[in-house]
Design a protein around this motif. Structure first.
Motif, PDB file in Angstrom:
ATOM      1  N   UNK A  66     -43.095 -47.030  -5.237  1.00  0.00           N
ATOM      2  CA  UNK A  66     -44.039 -45.949  -4.743  1.00  0.00           C
ATOM      3  C   UNK A  66     -43.562 -45.493  -3.225  1.00  0.00           C
ATOM      4  N   UNK A  67     -43.190 -46.521  -2.499  1.00  0.00           N
ATOM      5  CA  UNK A  67     -42.755 -46.028  -1.274  1.00  0.00           C
ATOM      6  C   UNK A  67     -41.631 -45.153  -1.218  1.00  0.00           C
ATOM      7  N   UNK A  68     -40.511 -45.400  -2.101  1.00  0.00           N
ATOM      8  CA  UNK A  68     -39.466 -44.356  -2.132  1.00  0.00           C
ATOM      9  C   UNK A  68     -39.827 -42.943  -2.735  1.00  0.00           C
ATOM     10  N   UNK A  69     -40.924 -42.996  -3.606  1.00  0.00           N
ATOM     11  CA  UNK A  69     -41.377 -41.678  -4.045  1.00  0.00           C
ATOM     12  C   UNK A  69     -41.884 -40.891  -2.961  1.00  0.00           C
ATOM     13  N   UNK A  70     -42.866 -41.675  -2.227  1.00  0.00           N
ATOM     14  CA  UNK A  70     -43.236 -41.018  -1.093  1.00  0.00           C
ATOM     15  C   UNK A  70     -42.616 -40.403   0.007  1.00  0.00           C
ATOM     16  N   UNK A  71     -41.338 -41.178   0.268  1.00  0.00           N
ATOM     17  CA  UNK A  71     -40.555 -41.031   1.190  1.00  0.00           C
ATOM     18  C   UNK A  71     -39.757 -39.384   0.717  1.00  0.00           C
ATOM     19  N   UNK A  72     -39.471 -39.407  -0.325  1.00  0.00           N
ATOM     20  CA  UNK A  72     -38.903 -38.210  -1.160  1.00  0.00           C
ATOM     21  C   UNK A  72     -39.878 -36.937  -0.987  1.00  0.00           C
ATOM     22  N   UNK A  73     -41.127 -37.216  -1.228  1.00  0.00           N
ATOM     23  CA  UNK A  73     -42.092 -35.956  -0.970  1.00  0.00           C
ATOM     24  C   UNK A  73     -42.284 -35.708   0.370  1.00  0.00           C
ATOM     25  N   UNK A 124     -41.546 -31.877   1.862  1.00  0.00           N
ATOM     26  CA  UNK A 124     -42.448 -31.354   2.754  1.00  0.00           C
ATOM     27  C   UNK A 124     -41.855 -30.924   4.024  1.00  0.00           C
ATOM     28  N   UNK A 125     -41.178 -31.952   4.788  1.00  0.00           N
ATOM     29  CA  UNK A 125     -40.397 -31.702   5.898  1.00  0.00           C
ATOM     30  C   UNK A 125     -39.657 -30.451   5.869  1.00  0.00           C
ATOM     31  N   UNK A 126     -38.557 -30.303   4.997  1.00  0.00           N
ATOM     32  CA  UNK A 126     -37.765 -29.176   4.574  1.00  0.00           C
ATOM     33  C   UNK A 126     -38.484 -27.921   4.109  1.00  0.00           C
ATOM     34  N   UNK A 127     -39.584 -27.854   3.516  1.00  0.00           N
ATOM     35  CA  UNK A 127     -40.393 -26.761   3.361  1.00  0.00           C
ATOM     36  C   UNK A 127     -40.781 -26.101   4.497  1.00  0.00           C
ATOM     37  N   UNK A 128     -41.458 -27.142   5.368  1.00  0.00           N
ATOM     38  CA  UNK A 128     -41.949 -26.421   6.703  1.00  0.00           C
ATOM     39  C   UNK A 128     -40.829 -25.813   7.648  1.00  0.00           C
ATOM     40  N   UNK A 129     -39.643 -26.270   7.554  1.00  0.00           N
ATOM     41  CA  UNK A 129     -38.789 -25.773   8.464  1.00  0.00           C
ATOM     42  C   UNK A 129     -38.415 -24.363   8.357  1.00  0.00           C
ATOM     43  N   UNK A 130     -38.164 -23.633   9.242  1.00  0.00           N
ATOM     44  CA  UNK A 130     -37.848 -22.303   8.892  1.00  0.00           C
ATOM     45  C   UNK A 130     -36.283 -22.075   8.628  1.00  0.00           C
ATOM     46  N   UNK A 131     -35.307 -22.759   9.189  1.00  0.00           N
ATOM     47  CA  UNK A 131     -33.855 -23.095   8.950  1.00  0.00           C
ATOM     48  C   UNK A 131     -33.573 -24.155   8.326  1.00  0.00           C
ATOM     49  N   UNK A 132     -32.886 -24.591   7.479  1.00  0.00           N
ATOM     50  CA  UNK A 132     -32.102 -25.949   7.083  1.00  0.00           C
ATOM     51  C   UNK A 132     -30.735 -25.996   7.433  1.00  0.00           C
ATOM     52  N   UNK A 133     -30.300 -26.992   7.582  1.00  0.00           N
ATOM     53  CA  UNK A 133     -28.712 -27.184   8.142  1.00  0.00           C
ATOM     54  C   UNK A 133     -28.206 -27.522   6.855  1.00  0.00           C
ATOM     55  N   UNK A 134     -26.696 -27.462   7.118  1.00  0.00           N
ATOM     56  CA  UNK A 134     -26.007 -27.582   5.794  1.00  0.00           C
ATOM     57  C   UNK A 134     -25.947 -29.032   5.316  1.00  0.00           C
TER      58      UNK A 134
END
Length: 175
Positions: free
Chosen positions: A90-97, A101-111
């Protein structure tokens, strides 16, 4: 009533989708409302038949609804089954989500973040393939508890995949 029999298929997880589609089209041609125009009553009956055929075709075609249907056919109720590994990883699943979510909120994502998304897609693809094979084996052996556990894992992978797809669609700029 076994929906697989309508399409001359065995009640298994792995099915021949070409056979399914071919038999579906044959049945649709035979029962199509536009071909039964001799009376309004016959047209209504034909419409009910084609609606039913469409519904059961979609159940058999989609692997998630097919698994649920196979469980139903074998009188296994998912809601009544206690899943022991519910909190496992469950902890690993929570980390992935959280990461998605973090990537979804970013305006730009790195390579690097794009590379991690690609690695996640590869992981999801390989796991879905692995679990699909395991489900098929467990269905053949009528090990329903295992089918439910693996099915839950497939559902989770599908959720991760959907969430990752949202990020891919939203991101326009890369650093």
């Amino acid at each position: 009533m076994n929906y697989f029999k309508f399409f001359n298929l065995k009640s298994l997880f792995f099915i021949n989708k070409k056979t399914l589609s071919h038999n579906f089209k044959k049945l649709q041609k035979k029962n199509h409302p536009d071909l039964n125009i001799s009376s309004l009553e016959k047209k209504k009956i034909a419409l009910k038949k084609t609606t039913f055929l469409n519904r059961i075709y979609n159940i058999i075609y989609d692997k998630f609804t097919r698994i649920n249907y196979l469980l139903f056919l074998n009188k296994v109720n998912i809601n009544e089954t206690i899943i022991l590994d519910k909190y496992k990883d469950l902890e690993r699943k929570f980390e992935i989500f959280n990461y998605l979510d973090y990537l979804k909120k970013k305006k730009k994502i790195t390579k690097d973040e794009i590379m991690s998304l690609k690695a996640l897609y590869n992981y999801i693809f390989s796991q879905k393939l692995y679990f699909s094979k395991k489900i098929n084996i467990n269905i053949k052996e009528k090990r329903w508890f295992n089918v439910i556990i693996i099915f839950n894992k497939l559902i989770f992978l599908k959720r991760i995949e959907d969430k990752a797809n949202e990020i891919d669609l939203l991101k326009k700029k890369i650093i």
